[in-house]
Design a protein around this motif. Structure first.
Motif, PDB file in Angstrom:
ATOM      1  N   TRP A  40      42.025  43.059  28.095  1.00 51.42           N
ATOM      2  CA  TRP A  40      41.330  41.882  27.590  1.00 51.42           C
ATOM      3  C   TRP A  40      40.340  41.346  28.627  1.00 51.42           C
ATOM      4  O   TRP A  40      39.230  40.918  28.290  1.00 51.42           O
ATOM      5  CB  TRP A  40      42.373  40.812  27.249  1.00 51.42           C
ATOM      6  CG  TRP A  40      41.860  39.641  26.489  1.00 51.42           C
ATOM      7  CD1 TRP A  40      40.901  39.636  25.525  1.00 51.42           C
ATOM      8  CD2 TRP A  40      42.294  38.297  26.607  1.00 51.42           C
ATOM      9  NE1 TRP A  40      40.720  38.373  25.033  1.00 51.42           N
ATOM     10  CE2 TRP A  40      41.575  37.531  25.682  1.00 51.42           C
ATOM     11  CE3 TRP A  40      43.259  37.647  27.401  1.00 51.42           C
ATOM     12  CZ2 TRP A  40      41.761  36.150  25.526  1.00 51.42           C
ATOM     13  CZ3 TRP A  40      43.445  36.292  27.236  1.00 51.42           C
ATOM     14  CH2 TRP A  40      42.702  35.559  26.316  1.00 51.42           C
TER      15      TRP A  40
ATOM     16  N   ALA B  17      44.337  29.662  29.105  1.00 50.10           N
ATOM     17  CA  ALA B  17      45.100  30.328  28.040  1.00 50.10           C
ATOM     18  C   ALA B  17      45.656  31.663  28.539  1.00 50.10           C
ATOM     19  O   ALA B  17      46.786  32.035  28.221  1.00 50.10           O
ATOM     20  CB  ALA B  17      44.219  30.532  26.810  1.00 50.10           C
ATOM     21  N   THR B  18      44.867  32.373  29.343  1.00 56.82           N
ATOM     22  CA  THR B  18      45.341  33.643  29.903  1.00 56.82           C
ATOM     23  C   THR B  18      46.540  33.399  30.800  1.00 56.82           C
ATOM     24  O   THR B  18      47.552  34.116  30.741  1.00 56.82           O
ATOM     25  CB  THR B  18      44.227  34.322  30.722  1.00 56.82           C
ATOM     26  OG1 THR B  18      43.011  34.247  29.996  1.00 56.82           O
ATOM     27  CG2 THR B  18      44.577  35.761  31.034  1.00 56.82           C
TER      28      THR B  18
ATOM     29  N   VAL C 213      36.814  34.820  29.347  1.00 62.56           N
ATOM     30  CA  VAL C 213      37.925  34.330  28.521  1.00 62.56           C
ATOM     31  C   VAL C 213      38.310  32.926  28.988  1.00 62.56           C
ATOM     32  O   VAL C 213      37.753  32.409  29.951  1.00 62.56           O
ATOM     33  CB  VAL C 213      39.158  35.267  28.643  1.00 62.56           C
ATOM     34  CG1 VAL C 213      38.827  36.676  28.184  1.00 62.56           C
ATOM     35  CG2 VAL C 213      39.688  35.273  30.074  1.00 62.56           C
ATOM     36  N   ASP C 214      39.279  32.302  28.307  1.00 60.57           N
ATOM     37  CA  ASP C 214      39.791  30.992  28.726  1.00 60.57           C
ATOM     38  C   ASP C 214      40.834  31.225  29.831  1.00 60.57           C
ATOM     39  O   ASP C 214      41.907  31.760  29.559  1.00 60.57           O
ATOM     40  CB  ASP C 214      40.421  30.297  27.508  1.00 60.57           C
ATOM     41  CG  ASP C 214      41.000  28.933  27.848  1.00 60.57           C
ATOM     42  OD1 ASP C 214      41.194  28.635  29.051  1.00 60.57           O
ATOM     43  OD2 ASP C 214      41.269  28.166  26.906  1.00 60.57           O
TER      44      ASP C 214
ATOM     45  N   ALA D  35      46.249  33.535  23.094  1.00 62.23           N
ATOM     46  CA  ALA D  35      45.893  34.506  24.138  1.00 62.23           C
ATOM     47  C   ALA D  35      46.637  35.817  23.914  1.00 62.23           C
ATOM     48  O   ALA D  35      46.091  36.906  24.106  1.00 62.23           O
ATOM     49  CB  ALA D  35      46.219  33.930  25.524  1.00 62.23           C
TER      50      ALA D  35
END
Lengths: 204, 204
Positions: B195, B158-159, B154-155, A187
């Protein structure tokens, strides 16, 4: 990266002692480490160790200085390469170094050494120097990318600070909570690339 | 955030003991902490402490559980608000909490406690739970943003992992190297927003 210093055969008495310290530290951790235990890993006489160091902390601070010298070589700046590629490689080197799954004993011991820095100025100075080295190397890569127009005009020092801070946090979490480091590092790389790349989230 | 638990007047014997532990920990740090020293900060008899706990580590693990309960309240999910705003507020709460410049004694002591987790499973479990709580809260915010179409797909885990890892690294660096935490946290927020936000680096 951490481990590279201890892969080959040691050359000379100081390197032999540093390798002995590495092995004893991985096996016993900081709290149970003694000069005697380091001496047992050392081919030469333990009195030689006492001759050069007043105690285990003086030896361990010197050991951290030895590691730093190794980082300086292992993390040498390679000019000319594409900064996007250099950033990727630098992060890959961190993953295969201090965050290598095979080296957890050493990562644990390093974390215990780092916490000595809360109260001990000699440890504090060493870890401040190590963090600074990695920040400077990362900042150099970001600066090159900005100069070449492939990275946005961000603050190189702040970006480098984020990278080093997250790496330190990943080492800490790994040895204190069993948290795998990969999701956070992936990430990190994705977020930093998205932030840096002038073409947004596209790949280089 | 960390400190909120100790701002008001303690209610009941357990809270009084937790406040006493907090004060003793800030003053003496982990290594020099004793049940007697906690007892000196405690209005009631020190024998009451010995009655409930076998030693300082058992008391400190319970103290970490008390902190976690406080985090659960202080970090409660507020549905309905704009996820971009919630992310900003959550990071602001971290800055005014464990990273508050006025609370360095406590941040140092917490870091020393965390390193006990390298060898002590009871500490390990507490810090794993604390990290997990923060990860779940951050992941909830990211998931809400994705659902509402303001964050990219996004995941979320993970973030959240990146956010918690960087915060832990910032606490560690601050108490072991005097490194100010602001540059890394500002870069973290900028990189993560870049992101996440579907409109790239633009503000919400």
């Amino acid at each position: 990266m951490v481990a590279t210093a201890f892969h080959g055969e040691p050359e000379g008495t100081r390197e032999e002692l540093m390798h002995a310290t590495y092995r004893a530290l991985c096996e016993h951790g900081y709290a149970d480490l003694t000069i005697e235990r380091i001496g047992r890993e050392f081919d030469k006489s333990v009195s030689l160790v006492y001759h050069h160091y007043d105690g285990k902390d003086e030896l361990l601070v010197d050991f951290l200085g030895f590691l730093l010298e190794d980082f300086e070589t292992a993390f040498a700046v390679e000019d000319g390469e594409d900064p996007r590629e250099r950033l990727r490689e630098a992060l890959a080197r961190v993953r295969s170094g201090p965050l290598d799954a095979d080296d957890e004993g050493f990562a644990s011991a390093l974390t215990e050494l780092r916490v000595q820095a809360v109260h001990d100025p000699a440890y504090r100075e060493q870890f401040a120097r190590t963090d600074r080295l990695f920040r400077e190397r990362f900042a150099g890569i970001v600066r090159a990318g900005i100069d070449q127009g492939v990275f946005r005009d961000v603050d190189p020092e702040a970006t480098a600070d984020l990278l080093v801070t997250t790496i330190n946090g990943a080492i800490l979490q790994r040895v204190t909570t069993d948290r795998p480091v990969e999701p956070a590092l992936e990430a990190l790389e994705a977020a930093v690339r998205s932030w840096l790349l002038v073409d947004g989230v596209a790949e280089s």
